[in-house]
Design a protein around this motif. Structure first.
Motif, PDB file in Angstrom:
ATOM      1  N   GLY A   1       0.816  -1.211   0.000  1.00 41.98           N
ATOM      2  CA  GLY A   1       0.000   0.000   0.000  1.00 41.98           C
ATOM      3  C   GLY A   1       0.848   1.259   0.000  1.00 41.98           C
ATOM      4  O   GLY A   1       0.548   2.224  -0.713  1.00 41.98           O
ATOM      5  N   LEU A   2       1.917   1.242   0.794  1.00 48.69           N
ATOM      6  CA  LEU A   2       2.824   2.390   0.816  1.00 48.69           C
ATOM      7  C   LEU A   2       3.448   2.594  -0.567  1.00 48.69           C
ATOM      8  O   LEU A   2       3.589   3.725  -1.041  1.00 48.69           O
ATOM      9  CB  LEU A   2       3.919   2.176   1.858  1.00 48.69           C
ATOM     10  CG  LEU A   2       3.458   2.162   3.322  1.00 48.69           C
ATOM     11  CD1 LEU A   2       4.583   1.684   4.227  1.00 48.69           C
ATOM     12  CD2 LEU A   2       2.949   3.523   3.747  1.00 48.69           C
ATOM     13  N   MET A   3       3.797   1.491  -1.200  1.00 49.06           N
ATOM     14  CA  MET A   3       4.382   1.574  -2.530  1.00 49.06           C
ATOM     15  C   MET A   3       3.385   2.197  -3.513  1.00 49.06           C
ATOM     16  O   MET A   3       3.750   3.047  -4.329  1.00 49.06           O
ATOM     17  CB  MET A   3       4.793   0.186  -3.017  1.00 49.06           C
ATOM     18  CG  MET A   3       5.371   0.203  -4.408  1.00 49.06           C
ATOM     19  SD  MET A   3       5.855  -1.401  -5.041  1.00 49.06           S
ATOM     20  CE  MET A   3       4.361  -2.310  -4.907  1.00 49.06           C
ATOM     21  N   GLY A   4       2.129   1.795  -3.414  1.00 53.69           N
ATOM     22  CA  GLY A   4       1.099   2.330  -4.302  1.00 53.69           C
ATOM     23  C   GLY A   4       0.919   3.827  -4.140  1.00 53.69           C
ATOM     24  O   GLY A   4       0.788   4.558  -5.124  1.00 53.69           O
ATOM     25  N   GLU A   5       0.929   4.296  -2.898  1.00 52.40           N
ATOM     26  CA  GLU A   5       0.780   5.738  -2.665  1.00 52.40           C
ATOM     27  C   GLU A   5       1.956   6.498  -3.272  1.00 52.40           C
ATOM     28  O   GLU A   5       1.762   7.534  -3.898  1.00 52.40           O
ATOM     29  CB  GLU A   5       0.671   6.032  -1.171  1.00 52.40           C
ATOM     30  CG  GLU A   5       0.453   7.496  -0.855  1.00 52.40           C
ATOM     31  CD  GLU A   5      -0.889   8.054  -1.315  1.00 52.40           C
ATOM     32  OE1 GLU A   5      -1.054   9.283  -1.267  1.00 52.40           O
ATOM     33  OE2 GLU A   5      -1.775   7.273  -1.718  1.00 52.40           O
ATOM     34  N   ASN A   6       3.169   5.973  -3.109  1.00 51.63           N
ATOM     35  CA  ASN A   6       4.328   6.621  -3.739  1.00 51.63           C
ATOM     36  C   ASN A   6       4.134   6.722  -5.250  1.00 51.63           C
ATOM     37  O   ASN A   6       4.423   7.755  -5.858  1.00 51.63           O
ATOM     38  CB  ASN A   6       5.612   5.829  -3.457  1.00 51.63           C
ATOM     39  CG  ASN A   6       6.320   6.264  -2.197  1.00 51.63           C
ATOM     40  OD1 ASN A   6       5.733   6.878  -1.313  1.00 51.63           O
ATOM     41  ND2 ASN A   6       7.588   5.919  -2.098  1.00 51.63           N
TER      42      ASN A   6
END
Length: 184
Positions: free
Chosen positions: A109-114
């Motif tokens: 999820g963190l990767m997606g936001e980035n």
């Protein structure tokens, strides 16, 4: 005299910076401007921009830096044809996979936001979607698409991000600030 002028200029710079709003910088402006885009121009995103978006994604934090994710960027328009309507008619898709046990979903999820924030900075629109996952993983029409992703053993398709040049500019929706509490 030069020294006094330099000191005055330095003090002016410090005062100007301290008075500057936290929303007056590139990062916060980008965050505040990002919206889910559901209409795209019929124009694929350049490979170099997709590469830059994904590079920003894989630089997200992950537990113990294990980077337990797999990312697939779909540029093949023939492959997208069977799933395009389900994925907002986006000219490109980013498919994010994580281990099936769910322990690293937050990292993904963190990767997606980035990636979505990077896309915003390049003038691209994005929409994160979990709705199409059931169709993609169970419908016979999506079998060729899923096989092409070459998802690693023990991983699941967690979500897709539609990405492309926006053909709309969604309005800001209100945010519920009552859910935020400051503990002092």
């Amino acid at each position: 005299m030069k020294r006094i002028s330099l000191c005055l200029m330095a003090m002016l710079c410090v005062l100007t910076l301290s008075a500057q709003s936290v929303y007056e910088n590139e990062v916060t402006n980008n965050i505040m401007a990002r919206r889910s885009v559901r209409k795209y121009l019929d124009k694929p995103v350049e490979h170099e921009k997709l590469e830059a978006v994904v590079k920003c994604g894989i630089n997200a934090p992950s537990a113990m830096n294990l980077q337990n994710w797999a990312v697939r960027i779909v540029e093949d328009q023939k492959l997208l044809a069977d799933v395009k309507k389900m994925c907002r008619n986006a000219p490109n898709l980013i498919c994010v996979c994580a281990p099936s046990d769910g322990r690293f979903d937050l990292d993904a999820g963190l990767m997606g936001e980035n990636m979505m924030l990077a896309a915003q900075s390049f003038g691209l629109g994005t929409c994160i979607q979990t709705g199409p996952i059931r169709f993609l993983t169970t419908d016979e029409k999506a079998k060729t698409f899923m096989n092409s992703l070459d998802i690693p053993e023990g991983y699941k398709l967690l979500y897709v991000i539609s990405i492309g040049y926006p053909d709309e500019q969604p309005e800001t929706k209100p945010r519920d600030t009552s859910k935020v509490k400051y503990i002092k």
